[in-house]
Write a protein that holds these residues in place. Sequence first.
Motif, mmCIF file in Angstrom:
data_model
loop_
_atom_site.group_PDB
_atom_site.id
_atom_site.type_symbol
_atom_site.label_atom_id
_atom_site.label_comp_id
_atom_site.label_asym_id
_atom_site.label_seq_id
_atom_site.Cartn_x
_atom_site.Cartn_y
_atom_site.Cartn_z
ATOM 1 N N GLY A 156 -31.635 -52.192 4.049
ATOM 2 C CA GLY A 156 -30.716 -52.122 2.925
ATOM 3 C C GLY A 156 -29.242 -52.139 3.246
ATOM 4 O O GLY A 156 -28.416 -51.976 2.359
ATOM 5 N N GLY A 157 -28.861 -52.285 4.495
ATOM 6 C CA GLY A 157 -27.444 -52.295 4.844
ATOM 7 C C GLY A 157 -26.793 -50.928 4.811
ATOM 8 O O GLY A 157 -25.567 -50.821 4.829
ATOM 9 N N PHE A 158 -27.594 -49.846 4.785
ATOM 10 C CA PHE A 158 -27.024 -48.491 4.760
ATOM 11 C C PHE A 158 -27.805 -47.487 5.597
ATOM 12 O O PHE A 158 -27.415 -46.333 5.705
ATOM 13 N N GLU A 159 -28.944 -47.910 6.217
ATOM 14 C CA GLU A 159 -29.747 -46.962 6.989
ATOM 15 C C GLU A 159 -30.607 -47.674 8.027
ATOM 16 O O GLU A 159 -30.858 -48.873 7.947
ATOM 17 N N SER A 219 -34.940 -41.396 8.530
ATOM 18 C CA SER A 219 -33.803 -42.306 8.378
ATOM 19 C C SER A 219 -32.531 -41.682 8.912
ATOM 20 O O SER A 219 -32.283 -40.492 8.725
ATOM 21 N N ILE A 220 -31.747 -42.531 9.554
ATOM 22 C CA ILE A 220 -30.362 -42.175 9.873
ATOM 23 C C ILE A 220 -29.506 -43.032 8.956
ATOM 24 O O ILE A 220 -29.550 -44.265 9.002
ATOM 25 N N MET A 221 -28.742 -42.366 8.119
ATOM 26 C CA MET A 221 -27.891 -43.074 7.170
ATOM 27 C C MET A 221 -26.548 -43.394 7.832
ATOM 28 O O MET A 221 -25.935 -42.530 8.455
ATOM 29 N N GLY A 225 -25.911 -50.391 15.992
ATOM 30 C CA GLY A 225 -26.047 -51.808 16.298
ATOM 31 C C GLY A 225 -26.726 -52.589 15.194
ATOM 32 O O GLY A 225 -27.048 -52.066 14.122
ATOM 33 N N ASN A 226 -26.974 -53.854 15.476
ATOM 34 C CA ASN A 226 -27.641 -54.751 14.521
ATOM 35 C C ASN A 226 -29.138 -54.740 14.794
ATOM 36 O O ASN A 226 -29.564 -54.678 15.938
ATOM 37 N N GLY A 227 -29.932 -54.847 13.756
ATOM 38 C CA GLY A 227 -31.386 -54.922 13.909
ATOM 39 C C GLY A 227 -32.010 -53.598 14.286
ATOM 40 O O GLY A 227 -31.463 -52.522 14.032
#
Length: 162
Positions: free
Chosen positions: A88-91, A123-125, A152-154
Amino acid sequence: MKRISAFLIILTFMFMFCGCGAQETLNSENQYQSDRTDSANTQENEEMKINILINGLSLSASLENNETGKSFYKIIGEGITLELAEYGGFEKVGSLGKQLPRDDKRITTKAGDLILYQGSEFSIMYGSNTWSYTKIGAIDDVDKINLKTVLGNGDVIINITK
């Protein structure tokens, strides 16, 4: 007159010092219990600290003093490794592999929040979202780092220890 004044001053100090200690009461089993629970709670919160290793950076986190935080602290044992995926671009989210007690409430998360979702997802937000979650804890001093950059990404693999 001087004796009465001195006596009143001494009496005043005695009353002041007598009221400085913790209040003790008898419980139903006639055992003394003290109202000094703040230091016990503070000590318990200090013991509920964890370390999260993300891409070579070690971050400290404080767990909530609730059933979920305590259960999470117990399952860490000597340490756990989790694979978290971007969502979702946030977690970053991943499975714990077991259910933890939950007390979902509609909350708005912020960067650094450690969240339990559906009882078994960790989850890490790094952004904000409003949903029904159970808060496990929060990364300390997250405002000093760019958590999204650290994660990071992914997908990312993290290690959590006590």
